[in-house]
Scaffold this motif. Structure first.
Motif, PDB file in Angstrom:
ATOM      1  N   HIS A  41     -38.545  41.179  44.839  1.00  0.00           N
ATOM      2  CA  HIS A  41     -37.873  42.062  43.890  1.00  0.00           C
ATOM      3  C   HIS A  41     -36.350  41.902  43.994  1.00  0.00           C
ATOM      4  CE1 HIS A  41     -39.066  45.640  41.381  1.00  0.00           C
ATOM      5  NE2 HIS A  41     -37.761  45.720  41.325  1.00  0.00           N
ATOM      6  N   LEU A  42     -35.824  41.893  45.212  1.00  0.00           N
ATOM      7  CA  LEU A  42     -34.382  41.744  45.401  1.00  0.00           C
ATOM      8  C   LEU A  42     -33.892  40.403  44.870  1.00  0.00           C
ATOM      9  CD1 LEU A  42     -34.011  43.198  49.014  1.00  0.00           C
ATOM     10  CD2 LEU A  42     -33.118  44.234  46.917  1.00  0.00           C
ATOM     11  N   ASP A  43     -34.613  39.342  45.176  1.00  0.00           N
ATOM     12  CA  ASP A  43     -34.200  38.013  44.703  1.00  0.00           C
ATOM     13  C   ASP A  43     -34.152  37.968  43.179  1.00  0.00           C
ATOM     14  OD1 ASP A  43     -33.997  37.097  47.299  1.00  0.00           O
ATOM     15  OD2 ASP A  43     -35.907  36.016  47.288  1.00  0.00           O
ATOM     16  N   ALA A  44     -35.184  38.513  42.531  1.00  0.00           N
ATOM     17  CA  ALA A  44     -35.233  38.485  41.068  1.00  0.00           C
ATOM     18  C   ALA A  44     -34.140  39.360  40.465  1.00  0.00           C
ATOM     19  CB  ALA A  44     -36.610  38.939  40.579  1.00  0.00           C
ATOM     20  N   MET A  45     -33.981  40.572  40.987  1.00  0.00           N
ATOM     21  CA  MET A  45     -32.987  41.490  40.428  1.00  0.00           C
ATOM     22  C   MET A  45     -31.572  40.951  40.581  1.00  0.00           C
ATOM     23  SD  MET A  45     -34.033  45.439  41.181  1.00  0.00           S
ATOM     24  CE  MET A  45     -32.621  45.977  40.205  1.00  0.00           C
ATOM     25  N   ARG A  46     -31.246  40.452  41.745  1.00  0.00           N
ATOM     26  CA  ARG A  46     -29.879  39.970  41.952  1.00  0.00           C
ATOM     27  C   ARG A  46     -29.578  38.784  41.047  1.00  0.00           C
ATOM     28  NH1 ARG A  46     -28.697  37.861  46.436  1.00  0.00           N
ATOM     29  NH2 ARG A  46     -26.483  38.386  46.409  1.00  0.00           N
ATOM     30  N   ALA A  47     -30.558  37.933  40.815  1.00  0.00           N
ATOM     31  CA  ALA A  47     -30.346  36.807  39.903  1.00  0.00           C
ATOM     32  C   ALA A  47     -30.191  37.290  38.464  1.00  0.00           C
ATOM     33  CB  ALA A  47     -31.507  35.818  40.013  1.00  0.00           C
ATOM     34  N   LEU A  48     -31.054  38.179  38.022  1.00  0.00           N
ATOM     35  CA  LEU A  48     -30.971  38.690  36.650  1.00  0.00           C
ATOM     36  C   LEU A  48     -29.649  39.408  36.404  1.00  0.00           C
ATOM     37  CD1 LEU A  48     -34.630  39.990  36.269  1.00  0.00           C
ATOM     38  CD2 LEU A  48     -33.586  38.138  34.931  1.00  0.00           C
TER      39      LEU A  48
END
Length: 291
Positions: A118-125
């Motif tokens: 979740h953190l990886d996806a959110m920070r990228a988005l």
């Protein structure tokens, strides 16, 4: 300089939030933090309202439980908040209380894996990237935000156990420690964060926020002891938080600051009789005593 904030706990009814937020701003409070505890109050709705009712106050959510949210929706919510209220919103994500997650059918077999994905996806988005990922829990197919934040939008992680604390160093922009954290615990946690940052090659800022139990006014010690006992925590006087006047509370804040906290957020008891008075106490009496 360590910033000082206060929590508006969701045990208080939502209709009290406006008065508390406006009192916090008028008193010069650094930060007002909100929780999304089941099954009390929404984090995003409460934060949006508090920000709309104020002009300068920083409002944080610490935290949103990731099992309850799709990573794309959470990123859309965060991006909208950052664009509506630039520089005033801080978001923390975390595992959530596992018994609550079980109640709503959202408990993950591997909370650590879910939080990392979740953190990886959110920070990228939130950085405006197009994300395609096929993880154990997070699956996105060429997803990009049409309205990403116009400035950096940090995502913090709530962390307690050593693996999650280390993960926060690897995958988050800041770490939120709960109020059971002593100065010694915090120092140990900072070492784990540094390990995670080194493993991930992270070199930017990493903000460390610690909640601290606090009570003042008539019956403060009794209220704090009852609170700690309900949570199964150590009720040894002065070990977890502080009860008493501004000097007593500020001294406990300073100990966490000396241990490495960038922000200390004072957490009233669930039965705090005067939430408005509490934020004024933190801003006007405690804050000036903290270096």
């Amino acid at each position: 300089m360590t910033s000082v904030g206060a929590v508006f706990r969701p045990q208080s009814p939502p209709e009290q939030l406006r008065e508390v937020a406006q009192a916090a701003e008028a008193a010069g409070l650094d930060q007002l933090w909100l929780w999304e505890d089941c099954f009390l109050e929404s984090g995003i709705a409460s934060a949006a309202a508090a920000l709309a009712w104020t002009e300068r106050l920083t409002v944080g959510i610490g935290l949103l439980p990731v099992p309850l949210r799709n990573a794309a929706i959470a990123s859309m919510e965060a991006a909208t908040m950052h664009r509506l209220f630039p520089g005033r919103f801080v978001l923390g994500m975390g595992h959530g209380v596992q018994s609550w997650m079980g109640q709503v059918g959202a408990r993950a077999e591997s909370p650590l894996t879910l939080l990392r994905e979740h953190l990886d996806a959110m920070r990228a988005l939130l950085r405006g990237k197009t994300v395609t990922t096929e993880g154990r829990y997070v699956r996105l197919d060429a997803v990009a935000l049409d309205w990403p934040p116009t400035a950096p939008a940090p995502v913090f992680a709530g962390a307690k156990g050593p693996r999650t604390v280390r993960l926060s160093g690897e995958a988050a922009d800041g770490t939120i420690f709960e109020a059971s954290t002593t100065p010694a615990d915090l120092r140990a946690g900072l070492r784990l964060i540094d390990e995670g940052r080194a493993a991930a090659g992270r070199t930017g800022d990493h903000h460390v926020l610690v909640y601290m139990n606090a009570a003042t006014g008539p019956g403060a010690e009794d209220r704090l002891r009852r609170e700690l006992a309900r949570d199964g925590q150590d009720i040894t006087p002065g070990r977890l938080g502080a009860a008493g006047d501004a000097q007593t509370v500020a001294k406990a804040v300073e100990l966490l600051a000396e241990a490495g906290a960038d922000s200390v957020v004072l957490q009233p008891t669930a039965d705090e009789p005067d939430p408005v008075g509490f934020v004024r106490f933190v801003a006007q009496e405690v804050r000036p005593l903290v270096g």
